[in-house]
Design an enzyme around this catalytic site. Structure first.
Site, PDB file in Angstrom:
ATOM      1  N   TYR A  67       0.841  -1.205   0.000  1.00 45.89           N
ATOM      2  CA  TYR A  67       0.000   0.000   0.000  1.00 45.89           C
ATOM      3  C   TYR A  67       0.876   1.254   0.000  1.00 45.89           C
ATOM      4  O   TYR A  67       2.065   1.201   0.313  1.00 45.89           O
ATOM      5  CB  TYR A  67      -0.930  -0.023   1.227  1.00 45.89           C
ATOM      6  CG  TYR A  67      -2.103   0.918   1.096  1.00 45.89           C
ATOM      7  CD1 TYR A  67      -3.029   0.768   0.067  1.00 45.89           C
ATOM      8  CD2 TYR A  67      -2.279   1.978   1.982  1.00 45.89           C
ATOM      9  CE1 TYR A  67      -4.094   1.638  -0.072  1.00 45.89           C
ATOM     10  CE2 TYR A  67      -3.359   2.852   1.861  1.00 45.89           C
ATOM     11  CZ  TYR A  67      -4.253   2.673   0.832  1.00 45.89           C
ATOM     12  OH  TYR A  67      -5.312   3.537   0.698  1.00 45.89           O
ATOM     13  N   ASN A  84     -20.547  -3.705  -7.120  1.00 48.05           N
ATOM     14  CA  ASN A  84     -20.985  -4.415  -5.904  1.00 48.05           C
ATOM     15  C   ASN A  84     -19.998  -4.225  -4.746  1.00 48.05           C
ATOM     16  O   ASN A  84     -20.196  -4.790  -3.668  1.00 48.05           O
ATOM     17  CB  ASN A  84     -21.157  -5.911  -6.189  1.00 48.05           C
ATOM     18  CG  ASN A  84     -19.871  -6.568  -6.657  1.00 48.05           C
ATOM     19  OD1 ASN A  84     -19.074  -5.934  -7.328  1.00 48.05           O
ATOM     20  ND2 ASN A  84     -19.670  -7.824  -6.314  1.00 48.05           N
ATOM     21  N   ASP A 144     -19.328 -11.114 -14.378  1.00 49.06           N
ATOM     22  CA  ASP A 144     -20.360 -12.157 -14.489  1.00 49.06           C
ATOM     23  C   ASP A 144     -20.153 -13.205 -13.389  1.00 49.06           C
ATOM     24  O   ASP A 144     -19.032 -13.402 -12.909  1.00 49.06           O
ATOM     25  CB  ASP A 144     -20.289 -12.830 -15.867  1.00 49.06           C
ATOM     26  CG  ASP A 144     -21.567 -13.606 -16.166  1.00 49.06           C
ATOM     27  OD1 ASP A 144     -22.533 -13.500 -15.381  1.00 49.06           O
ATOM     28  OD2 ASP A 144     -21.589 -14.321 -17.180  1.00 49.06           O
ATOM     29  N   ARG A 145     -21.236 -13.841 -12.975  1.00 50.77           N
ATOM     30  CA  ARG A 145     -21.199 -14.859 -11.922  1.00 50.77           C
ATOM     31  C   ARG A 145     -22.501 -15.638 -11.998  1.00 50.77           C
ATOM     32  O   ARG A 145     -23.497 -15.131 -12.534  1.00 50.77           O
ATOM     33  CB  ARG A 145     -21.044 -14.207 -10.543  1.00 50.77           C
ATOM     34  CG  ARG A 145     -22.261 -13.376 -10.126  1.00 50.77           C
ATOM     35  CD  ARG A 145     -21.932 -12.371  -9.036  1.00 50.77           C
ATOM     36  NE  ARG A 145     -21.062 -11.321  -9.543  1.00 50.77           N
ATOM     37  CZ  ARG A 145     -20.028 -10.806  -8.874  1.00 50.77           C
ATOM     38  NH1 ARG A 145     -19.771 -11.184  -7.659  1.00 50.77           N
ATOM     39  NH2 ARG A 145     -19.272  -9.883  -9.409  1.00 50.77           N
ATOM     40  N   TYR A 190     -10.006   5.132  -8.607  1.00 48.95           N
ATOM     41  CA  TYR A 190      -9.791   5.122  -7.153  1.00 48.95           C
ATOM     42  C   TYR A 190      -9.279   3.783  -6.660  1.00 48.95           C
ATOM     43  O   TYR A 190      -8.854   3.657  -5.507  1.00 48.95           O
ATOM     44  CB  TYR A 190     -11.087   5.484  -6.410  1.00 48.95           C
ATOM     45  CG  TYR A 190     -12.183   4.449  -6.584  1.00 48.95           C
ATOM     46  CD1 TYR A 190     -13.040   4.495  -7.678  1.00 48.95           C
ATOM     47  CD2 TYR A 190     -12.332   3.410  -5.670  1.00 48.95           C
ATOM     48  CE1 TYR A 190     -14.027   3.533  -7.850  1.00 48.95           C
ATOM     49  CE2 TYR A 190     -13.318   2.451  -5.831  1.00 48.95           C
ATOM     50  CZ  TYR A 190     -14.160   2.512  -6.926  1.00 48.95           C
ATOM     51  OH  TYR A 190     -15.120   1.544  -7.086  1.00 48.95           O
ATOM     52  N   GLY A 224      -7.572  -0.367  -8.018  1.00 45.54           N
ATOM     53  CA  GLY A 224      -6.980  -1.148  -9.111  1.00 45.54           C
ATOM     54  C   GLY A 224      -7.108  -2.633  -8.840  1.00 45.54           C
ATOM     55  O   GLY A 224      -6.107  -3.361  -8.841  1.00 45.54           O
ATOM     56  N   MET A 225      -8.336  -3.106  -8.629  1.00 44.22           N
ATOM     57  CA  MET A 225      -8.546  -4.490  -8.210  1.00 44.22           C
ATOM     58  C   MET A 225      -7.986  -5.506  -9.212  1.00 44.22           C
ATOM     59  O   MET A 225      -7.572  -6.594  -8.821  1.00 44.22           O
ATOM     60  CB  MET A 225     -10.037  -4.759  -7.969  1.00 44.22           C
ATOM     61  CG  MET A 225     -10.660  -3.964  -6.839  1.00 44.22           C
ATOM     62  SD  MET A 225      -9.937  -4.230  -5.213  1.00 44.22           S
ATOM     63  CE  MET A 225     -10.317  -5.918  -4.876  1.00 44.22           C
ATOM     64  N   TRP A 239      -7.887   9.798  -3.935  1.00 44.42           N
ATOM     65  CA  TRP A 239      -7.504   9.026  -2.733  1.00 44.42           C
ATOM     66  C   TRP A 239      -8.077   9.747  -1.518  1.00 44.42           C
ATOM     67  O   TRP A 239      -7.704  10.884  -1.220  1.00 44.42           O
ATOM     68  CB  TRP A 239      -5.974   8.953  -2.626  1.00 44.42           C
ATOM     69  CG  TRP A 239      -5.467   8.029  -1.571  1.00 44.42           C
ATOM     70  CD1 TRP A 239      -6.081   6.901  -1.093  1.00 44.42           C
ATOM     71  CD2 TRP A 239      -4.227   8.145  -0.870  1.00 44.42           C
ATOM     72  NE1 TRP A 239      -5.283   6.300  -0.140  1.00 44.42           N
ATOM     73  CE2 TRP A 239      -4.149   7.042   0.008  1.00 44.42           C
ATOM     74  CE3 TRP A 239      -3.172   9.054  -0.910  1.00 44.42           C
ATOM     75  CZ2 TRP A 239      -3.068   6.843   0.853  1.00 44.42           C
ATOM     76  CZ3 TRP A 239      -2.091   8.852  -0.078  1.00 44.42           C
ATOM     77  CH2 TRP A 239      -2.034   7.751   0.795  1.00 44.42           C
TER      78      TRP A 239
HETATM   79  N1  LIG Z   1      -8.827   5.746  -3.537  1.00 42.84           N
HETATM   80  C1  LIG Z   1      -9.531   5.719  -2.403  1.00 42.84           C
HETATM   81  O1  LIG Z   1      -9.624   6.704  -1.669  1.00 42.84           O
HETATM   82  C2  LIG Z   1     -10.227   4.458  -2.030  1.00 42.84           C
HETATM   83  C3  LIG Z   1     -11.152   4.432  -0.992  1.00 42.84           C
HETATM   84  C4  LIG Z   1     -11.843   3.244  -0.734  1.00 42.84           C
HETATM   85  C5  LIG Z   1     -11.542   2.110  -1.465  1.00 42.84           C
HETATM   86  N2  LIG Z   1     -10.581   2.176  -2.426  1.00 42.84           N
HETATM   87  C6  LIG Z   1     -10.244   1.024  -3.254  1.00 42.84           C
HETATM   88  O2  LIG Z   1     -11.438   0.676  -3.940  1.00 42.84           O
HETATM   89  C7  LIG Z   1     -11.424  -0.703  -4.221  1.00 42.84           C
HETATM   90  C8  LIG Z   1     -12.718  -1.311  -3.675  1.00 42.84           C
HETATM   91  O3  LIG Z   1     -12.710  -1.215  -2.259  1.00 42.84           O
HETATM   92  P1  LIG Z   1     -13.964  -1.746  -1.434  1.00 42.84           P
HETATM   93  O4  LIG Z   1     -13.678  -1.693  -0.002  1.00 42.84           O
HETATM   94  O5  LIG Z   1     -15.158  -1.052  -1.944  1.00 42.84           O
HETATM   95  O6  LIG Z   1     -13.959  -3.253  -1.953  1.00 42.84           O
HETATM   96  P2  LIG Z   1     -14.808  -4.518  -1.527  1.00 42.84           P
HETATM   97  O7  LIG Z   1     -16.089  -4.106  -0.924  1.00 42.84           O
HETATM   98  O8  LIG Z   1     -13.897  -5.438  -0.814  1.00 42.84           O
HETATM   99  O9  LIG Z   1     -15.118  -5.166  -2.964  1.00 42.84           O
HETATM  100  C9  LIG Z   1     -14.091  -5.568  -3.826  1.00 42.84           C
HETATM  101  C10 LIG Z   1     -14.571  -5.329  -5.247  1.00 42.84           C
HETATM  102  O10 LIG Z   1     -13.523  -5.578  -6.157  1.00 42.84           O
HETATM  103  C11 LIG Z   1     -13.977  -6.453  -7.174  1.00 42.84           C
HETATM  104  N3  LIG Z   1     -12.856  -7.230  -7.665  1.00 42.84           N
HETATM  105  C12 LIG Z   1     -12.016  -8.001  -6.927  1.00 42.84           C
HETATM  106  N4  LIG Z   1     -11.057  -8.522  -7.716  1.00 42.84           N
HETATM  107  C13 LIG Z   1     -11.330  -8.079  -8.973  1.00 42.84           C
HETATM  108  C14 LIG Z   1     -10.702  -8.274 -10.232  1.00 42.84           C
HETATM  109  N5  LIG Z   1      -9.607  -9.030 -10.359  1.00 42.84           N
HETATM  110  N6  LIG Z   1     -11.238  -7.675 -11.316  1.00 42.84           N
HETATM  111  C15 LIG Z   1     -12.352  -6.921 -11.191  1.00 42.84           C
HETATM  112  N7  LIG Z   1     -12.973  -6.687 -10.031  1.00 42.84           N
HETATM  113  C16 LIG Z   1     -12.472  -7.259  -8.940  1.00 42.84           C
HETATM  114  C17 LIG Z   1     -15.032  -7.296  -6.489  1.00 42.84           C
HETATM  115  O11 LIG Z   1     -15.866  -7.845  -7.475  1.00 42.84           O
HETATM  116  P3  LIG Z   1     -16.303  -9.395  -7.464  1.00 42.84           P
HETATM  117  O12 LIG Z   1     -17.511  -9.489  -6.591  1.00 42.84           O
HETATM  118  O13 LIG Z   1     -16.577  -9.623  -8.898  1.00 42.84           O
HETATM  119  O14 LIG Z   1     -15.129 -10.181  -6.928  1.00 42.84           O
HETATM  120  C18 LIG Z   1     -15.740  -6.233  -5.658  1.00 42.84           C
HETATM  121  O15 LIG Z   1     -16.598  -5.472  -6.464  1.00 42.84           O
HETATM  122  C19 LIG Z   1     -10.157  -1.254  -3.572  1.00 42.84           C
HETATM  123  O16 LIG Z   1      -9.132  -1.265  -4.529  1.00 42.84           O
HETATM  124  C20 LIG Z   1      -9.858  -0.221  -2.509  1.00 42.84           C
HETATM  125  O17 LIG Z   1      -8.507  -0.206  -2.118  1.00 42.84           O
HETATM  126  C21 LIG Z   1      -9.934   3.313  -2.715  1.00 42.84           C
END
Ligand SMILES: NC(=O)c1ccc[n+]([C@@H]2O[C@H](COP(=O)([O-])OP(=O)(O)OC[C@H]3O[C@@H](n4cnc5c(N)ncnc54)[C@H](OP(=O)(O)O)[C@@H]3O)[C@@H](O)[C@H]2O)c1
Length: 383
Positions: A102, A201, A225-226, A293, A295-296, A319
């Site tokens: 991170y 989601n 998709d799922r 925001y 990069g999953m 961020w």
């Molecule tokens: N920049 C910022 O200030 C900020 C703030 C908050 C969060 N974030 C970032 O935002 C992202 C989401 O955070 P969150 O807490 O909302 O996540 P979360 O609730 O844990 O959900 C993870 C999400 O990522 C998807 N995902 C996982 N692996 C993937 C892949 N290889 N390709 C495409 N989609 C994928 C999941 O989809 P599936 O259901 O299809 O697995 C799900 O929609 C993270 O990267 C987090 O670090 C950034």
């Protein structure tokens, strides 16, 4: 090994660089002494203030490096409070911090967790803004919320109303704030406008859907998709999603049908990267913005030349940690955002993401579940 989440290889700032401006928090981490749960019982018994905490001493696979331990806490200074942590989520950034990937990394050993809600149980003699019983959340990242109790500086936490649902409070400080800012700060969105987002989601995605719906803004929500796509789509529509589509749909001609019922998006929100981000860009209005925001997919964002030349799209990043730091001298904007979010919660317009509650002692199961794809549920540690 399951992989996670947000990969930020281009800038990695050692947490030490923050110690000057975040001295109190770093001090709180360094003041801790710790010993394993099975260590000398009499030493544990003599400690005035201890808590249980999920500690890691080195970076690596969370399943290997995180352990539940008893931690001695510092005594409460005049401007400190003692809090009981009530609930704390496991977010992708928490996992990335433990993995060491991170953008900010606390000095080790460190307690995991960046957000959560706590209740004030004791206050120092010069604390002015908080009282016993208040609910508080961290103002900044890195506080180490995966523990039962903590001594925190008054200036490092901010109060929330304690009549909102516990899970909403525990998950308010990061994802809804991110969604709120991205919907407010990049395009002048009016009722009837459209936002497109991937990872719809996710915690961020669900907050985007609800905040946008409260502002009468259409959302086009892209998910992978799922087998249970229909149930997921129904669930997202029930919280306000205008359209829910599979990623493949972004490349199909049928998507044009969708733009008969809502205008092309002014704003695209990208939490995935790679092809998914490129496809979002293709559907933006002329002059629209894409905000990255997360990069999953751990793939870079490729911007089609035509999107830049013929549509003059703006490619931006966000961020929330930086936003909070930029506004730390004047708390009014942060306070106003939290008030607005809590008001939406009280009106039933903003609910917590789908959550699985897990006892602190079952942390390894929760950490493992948080790293699995297609789960659509946020793991919440209940202390
Ligand atoms: N920049 C910022 O200030 C900020 C703030 C908050 C969060 N974030 C970032 O935002 C992202 C989401 O955070 P969150 O807490 O909302 O996540 P979360 O609730 O844990 O959900 C993870 C999400 O990522 C998807 N995902 C996982 N692996 C993937 C892949 N290889 N390709 C495409 N989609 C994928 C999941 O989809 P599936 O259901 O299809 O697995 C799900 O929609 C993270 O990267 C987090 O670090 C950034």
């Amino acid at each position: 090994m399951p992989s996670v989440a947000m990969w930020l290889p281009f800038y990695k700032i050692c947490f030490k660089s923050q110690t000057a401006c975040r001295g109190r928090f770093t001090a709180a981490l360094l003041q801790m002494s710790w010993h394993k749960a099975n260590a000398n019982a009499s030493r544990f018994g003599h400690s005035a203030q201890t808590c249980r905490a999920l500690l890691y001493r080195r970076h690596g696979d969370p399943a290997q490096v995180v352990q539940l331990e008893d931690v001695d806490m510092p005594s409460i200074g005049p401007k400190d409070v003692l809090v009981k942590i009530l609930a704390a989520p496991i977010n992708p950034s928490d996992i990335n911090m433990i993995q060491g990937t991170y953008a900010i990394l606390p000095d080790l050993p460190a307690v995991g967790g960046n957000e959560g809600v706590a209740q004030v149980v004791e206050i120092g003699s010069r604390v002015k803004s908080l009282k016993i019983g208040d609910w508080v959340i961290p103002k900044d990242a890195g506080l180490g919320t995966w523990r039962t109790k903590a001594v925190l500086a008054e200036e490092d936490i901010i109060a929330l109303p304690n009549d909102i649902p516990l899970l909403s409070a525990a998950t308010l400080g990061v994802n809804p704030c991110t969604a709120f800012r991205m919907l407010s700060d990049f395009e002048d969105l009016k009722p009837g406008d459209t936002v497109i987002q991937n990872a719809a989601n996710s915690g961020v995605g669900q907050a985007v859907i609800q905040i946008a719906a409260a502002r009468s803004i259409n959302t086009i929500n892209v998910v992978r998709d799922r087998p249970e796509f229909t149930q997921l789509s129904d669930r997202l529509k029930a919280i306000g999603a205008t359209h829910v589509i599979k990623e493949e749909m972004l490349r199909r001609p049928e998507i044009k049908q969708l733009f008969k019922s809502c205008p092309k998006p002014k704003l695209a929100l990208n939490g995935v990267g790679g092809k998914s981000a490129t496809e979002l860009l293709r559907h933006l209005q002329v002059g629209g913005s894409m905000v990255t925001y997360g990069g999953m997919a751990k793939q870079p964002v490729t911007v089609p030349v035509s999107a830049l030349i013929f549509k003059d799209v703006k490619v931006r990043g966000f961020w929330v940690t930086q936003w909070k730091r930029d506004h730390s001298n004047d708390e009014s904007k942060f306070r106003a955002m939290l008030d607005e979010l809590c008001s939406l919660i009280k009106q039933g317009k903003l609910t917590a993401p789908l959550c699985t509650e897990v006892g602190l002692q079952d942390y390894s199961q929760a950490v493992d579940a948080a790293m699995q794809p297609f789960t659509s549920a946020k793991q919440i540690l209940i202390m």
